[in-house]
Write a protein that holds these residues in place. Structure first.
Motif, PDB file in Angstrom:
ATOM      1  N   GLN A  98     -11.122   0.462  -6.824  1.00  0.00           N
ATOM      2  CA  GLN A  98      -9.935   0.837  -6.064  1.00  0.00           C
ATOM      3  C   GLN A  98      -8.733   0.857  -6.996  1.00  0.00           C
ATOM      4  O   GLN A  98      -8.517  -0.080  -7.768  1.00  0.00           O
ATOM      5  CB  GLN A  98      -9.730  -0.185  -4.943  1.00  0.00           C
ATOM      6  CG  GLN A  98      -8.609   0.139  -3.992  1.00  0.00           C
ATOM      7  CD  GLN A  98      -8.612  -0.800  -2.796  1.00  0.00           C
ATOM      8  OE1 GLN A  98      -9.373  -1.762  -2.749  1.00  0.00           O
ATOM      9  NE2 GLN A  98      -7.757  -0.526  -1.828  1.00  0.00           N
ATOM     10  N   LEU A 121     -12.299  10.601   1.292  1.00  0.00           N
ATOM     11  CA  LEU A 121     -11.264  10.130   0.377  1.00  0.00           C
ATOM     12  C   LEU A 121      -9.912  10.726   0.758  1.00  0.00           C
ATOM     13  O   LEU A 121      -9.788  11.926   1.002  1.00  0.00           O
ATOM     14  CB  LEU A 121     -11.616  10.502  -1.065  1.00  0.00           C
ATOM     15  CG  LEU A 121     -12.869   9.832  -1.634  1.00  0.00           C
ATOM     16  CD1 LEU A 121     -12.920  10.025  -3.141  1.00  0.00           C
ATOM     17  CD2 LEU A 121     -12.901   8.347  -1.291  1.00  0.00           C
ATOM     18  N   GLU A 122      -8.907   9.875   0.794  1.00  0.00           N
ATOM     19  CA  GLU A 122      -7.547  10.312   1.093  1.00  0.00           C
ATOM     20  C   GLU A 122      -6.893  10.703  -0.220  1.00  0.00           C
ATOM     21  O   GLU A 122      -6.284   9.885  -0.913  1.00  0.00           O
ATOM     22  CB  GLU A 122      -6.789   9.181   1.806  1.00  0.00           C
ATOM     23  CG  GLU A 122      -7.442   8.799   3.133  1.00  0.00           C
ATOM     24  CD  GLU A 122      -6.910   7.486   3.701  1.00  0.00           C
ATOM     25  OE1 GLU A 122      -6.167   6.780   2.996  1.00  0.00           O
ATOM     26  OE2 GLU A 122      -7.261   7.160   4.857  1.00  0.00           O
ATOM     27  N   VAL A 150      -7.942   6.820  -6.539  1.00  0.00           N
ATOM     28  CA  VAL A 150      -8.575   6.314  -5.312  1.00  0.00           C
ATOM     29  C   VAL A 150      -7.849   5.049  -4.863  1.00  0.00           C
ATOM     30  O   VAL A 150      -7.652   4.130  -5.643  1.00  0.00           O
ATOM     31  CB  VAL A 150     -10.081   6.039  -5.516  1.00  0.00           C
ATOM     32  CG1 VAL A 150     -10.814   7.345  -5.762  1.00  0.00           C
ATOM     33  CG2 VAL A 150     -10.336   5.078  -6.667  1.00  0.00           C
ATOM     34  N   HIS A 151      -7.427   5.046  -3.621  1.00  0.00           N
ATOM     35  CA  HIS A 151      -6.725   3.852  -3.144  1.00  0.00           C
ATOM     36  C   HIS A 151      -7.501   3.134  -2.053  1.00  0.00           C
ATOM     37  O   HIS A 151      -7.037   2.126  -1.526  1.00  0.00           O
ATOM     38  CB  HIS A 151      -5.318   4.225  -2.658  1.00  0.00           C
ATOM     39  CG  HIS A 151      -5.307   5.010  -1.384  1.00  0.00           C
ATOM     40  ND1 HIS A 151      -5.280   4.413  -0.149  1.00  0.00           N
ATOM     41  CD2 HIS A 151      -5.351   6.338  -1.154  1.00  0.00           C
ATOM     42  CE1 HIS A 151      -5.292   5.339   0.786  1.00  0.00           C
ATOM     43  NE2 HIS A 151      -5.350   6.514   0.211  1.00  0.00           N
ATOM     44  N   GLN A 152      -8.692   3.664  -1.685  1.00  0.00           N
ATOM     45  CA  GLN A 152      -9.508   3.017  -0.657  1.00  0.00           C
ATOM     46  C   GLN A 152     -10.616   2.208  -1.317  1.00  0.00           C
ATOM     47  O   GLN A 152     -10.827   2.285  -2.526  1.00  0.00           O
ATOM     48  CB  GLN A 152     -10.136   4.092   0.248  1.00  0.00           C
ATOM     49  CG  GLN A 152      -9.116   4.916   1.023  1.00  0.00           C
ATOM     50  CD  GLN A 152      -9.636   6.316   1.320  1.00  0.00           C
ATOM     51  OE1 GLN A 152      -9.609   7.202   0.466  1.00  0.00           O
ATOM     52  NE2 GLN A 152     -10.123   6.516   2.538  1.00  0.00           N
ATOM     53  N   ASN A 153     -11.357   1.452  -0.502  1.00  0.00           N
ATOM     54  CA  ASN A 153     -12.609   0.895  -1.001  1.00  0.00           C
ATOM     55  C   ASN A 153     -13.663   0.987   0.081  1.00  0.00           C
ATOM     56  O   ASN A 153     -13.355   1.037   1.266  1.00  0.00           O
ATOM     57  CB  ASN A 153     -12.432  -0.548  -1.505  1.00  0.00           C
ATOM     58  CG  ASN A 153     -12.179  -1.538  -0.389  1.00  0.00           C
ATOM     59  OD1 ASN A 153     -13.071  -1.846   0.396  1.00  0.00           O
ATOM     60  ND2 ASN A 153     -10.943  -2.041  -0.310  1.00  0.00           N
ATOM     61  N   GLY A 154     -14.923   1.083  -0.360  1.00  0.00           N
ATOM     62  CA  GLY A 154     -16.012   1.186   0.599  1.00  0.00           C
ATOM     63  C   GLY A 154     -17.091   2.152   0.126  1.00  0.00           C
ATOM     64  O   GLY A 154     -17.175   2.491  -1.063  1.00  0.00           O
ATOM     65  N   PRO A 178     -13.610  -2.834  -4.159  1.00  0.00           N
ATOM     66  CA  PRO A 178     -12.306  -3.500  -3.996  1.00  0.00           C
ATOM     67  C   PRO A 178     -12.020  -4.360  -5.226  1.00  0.00           C
ATOM     68  O   PRO A 178     -12.935  -4.695  -5.973  1.00  0.00           O
ATOM     69  CB  PRO A 178     -12.518  -4.368  -2.748  1.00  0.00           C
ATOM     70  CG  PRO A 178     -13.983  -4.650  -2.728  1.00  0.00           C
ATOM     71  CD  PRO A 178     -14.667  -3.447  -3.341  1.00  0.00           C
ATOM     72  N   ALA A 265     -15.527   4.865   6.623  1.00  0.00           N
ATOM     73  CA  ALA A 265     -14.087   4.692   6.392  1.00  0.00           C
ATOM     74  C   ALA A 265     -13.773   3.358   5.729  1.00  0.00           C
ATOM     75  O   ALA A 265     -12.621   2.963   5.652  1.00  0.00           O
ATOM     76  CB  ALA A 265     -13.320   4.821   7.712  1.00  0.00           C
ATOM     77  N   GLY A 266     -14.809   2.641   5.292  1.00  0.00           N
ATOM     78  CA  GLY A 266     -14.563   1.398   4.576  1.00  0.00           C
ATOM     79  C   GLY A 266     -14.928   0.170   5.392  1.00  0.00           C
ATOM     80  O   GLY A 266     -15.680   0.238   6.375  1.00  0.00           O
TER      81      GLY A 266
END
Ligand SMILES: [Cu+2]
Length: 438
Positions: A98, A121-122, A150-154, A178, A265-266
């Motif tokens: 992340q 991915l956003e 990438v700012h998400q995790n999952g 993460p 979505a994580g």
């Protein structure tokens, strides 16, 4: 390039995957199942699929993907012509952290245009991989670089956004770790890509327009060629499932109760972690499950759709018919042996049938379908399984081997060294000549 194309995925061991992943994350992790002491997330192991390596360019992690056709052996007796990333179907697993800046260069060696979509991915619109909308189609022989932070995790995945190319196999896992491992931390973390194929008898090319699927794969292999998930008794296990096909898959694990800790979505909030032993992984969805492997045994992990835990499911045509063509026990066994000889199995046997079987309407259903092929799928991860374990392993299925510490250590040592144990003696196995009909 040629070697990549002809690369056969089932030669890849879990050990190689682990070693690669450890290098990838710069971790020193000599033993696979040790809980992280520093709360760094464990690398995900994708059985039968490699990780995608990267280089660093000015702080950007740079990955190279090549879209190309490949011949994929999905069963000891079945090889299909699918479309891949880097000769791997499903594509190699991408693992980043992340916050990372990543650049993924896609080179198109397909005979038609393509593009890659980063599912869930956003990221900026220009990177979304939609031909004619956000980018020009990537023509055969050309390349395009995608770059984003990438700012998400999952558990995410990448795939061609062409439906037909998806059904040719163009999908891969995209794991976003993460900064700190989720709590409770897991000791094993696996990824499994669910795919279905319609390969008509005597064909090697999937029929992407079909609505009826006859080969169902975990990470590009049908059981018993799938590599088991080997875990230590008492450890906490995460398994991440991704489905990019035409069917939904209720994935069931034996002997354990799990919680669903994540979706496409994580991470899910803990208040949503209801207990279950079956999770429906719908099309375009990801599901992370976690459980404590507190029950020793060789536990099945499989899709529970009846036709999805069968191989060569094609009405009563073609390759399945070869096994059921003759309803006389002796002749059916000879037919199976003929098929087995051609495919390189070394022994064939099946469960007993009644002497009056042919007088019962509906017979045969299971008879003549289960074929032991322990030798054909021998690998260190299977060491110690009982003789003829492979006979009822079919389709979207694998084993979670929950092993006591000594046995776990022994199998993992075998995985590291590549040692394949001799098969146990055949003596105890059930055979129709040996007392099946009372
Ligand atoms: Cu299924």
């Amino acid at each position: 390039m040629r070697s990549r194309r002809t690369f056969i995925q089932n030669a890849i061991t879990v050990a190689a995957g682990l070693a690669g992943a450890s290098r990838l994350f710069g971790m020193n992790r000599p033993r696979a199942s040790n809980r992280c002491t520093n709360s760094t997330p464990l690398p995900v192991v994708t059985p039968d699929v490699k990780d995608l390596p990267f280089t660093i360019d000015n702080g950007v992690k740079v990955f190279q993907l090549t879209a190309e056709p490949v011949r994929r052996k999905i069963a000891p007796w079945k090889t299909i012509d699918c479309w891949s990333f880097n000769g791997s179907c499903p594509g190699p697993t991408i693992q980043v952290n992340q916050g990372d800046r990543v650049r993924i260069v896609l080179e198109n060696h397909l005979p038609e245009s393509t593009a890659i979509h980063w599912h869930g991915l956003e990221i900026p619109y220009a990177m979304d991989g939609m031909p004619y909308l956000s980018q020009r189609p990537i023509a055969p022989g050309s390349r395009l670089a995608y770059e984003f932070t990438v700012h998400q995790n999952g558990t995410f995945f990448y795939h061609s956004h062409s439906p037909m190319q998806q059904m040719m196999g163009m999908v891969g896992l995209f794991i976003l770790h993460p900064p700190k491992a989720h709590v409770p931390a897991v000791d094993h973390d696996f990824g499994v890509v669910l795919q279905e194929w319609a390969v008509l008898p005597n064909n090697t090319v999937p029929n992407t327009a079909n609505m009826e699927w006859n080969w169902l794969t975990f990470n590009g292999a049908v059981s018993p060629m799938t590599t088991p998930l080997v875990v230590r008794l008492g450890s906490r296990v995460r398994i991440r499932f991704v489905n990019i096909g035409m069917d939904h898959h209720p994935i069931h694990v034996h002997g354990h109760t799990f919680v669903v800790t994540g979706t496409e979505a994580g991470r899910q909030p803990e208040s949503l972690w209801g207990p279950a032993n079956t999770v429906l992984v719908g099309v375009a969805q990801a599901r992370d499950i976690e459980f404590v492997a507190n029950n020793p045994g060789e536990w099945m992990l499989h899709c529970h759709m009846p036709h999805h835990n069968m191989n060569a499911m094609s009405d009563l045509l073609g390759d399945r018919m070869m096994m059921t063509a003759d309803m006389e026990d002796e002749r059916a066994l000879r037919q199976m042996q003929t098929l087995a000889d051609r495919a390189g199995f070394e022994h064939v046997h099946h469960a007993p049938i009644a002497p009056s079987a042919n007088q019962v309407p509906g017979f045969p259903q299971d008879a003549f379908m289960d074929m032991g092929m322990d030798e054909a799928v021998a690998k260190p991860e299977n060491n110690g399984l009982p003789r003829n374990w492979s006979a009822m392993m079919m389709g979207m299925m694998t084993l979670v081997r929950v092993l006591p510490p000594d046995l776990y250590e022994r199998v993992m040592r075998d995985v590291s060294s590549g040692y394949i144990a001799p098969l146990p003696p055949a003596a105890g196995h059930s055979h129709h000549h040996e007392g099946g009909a009372e």
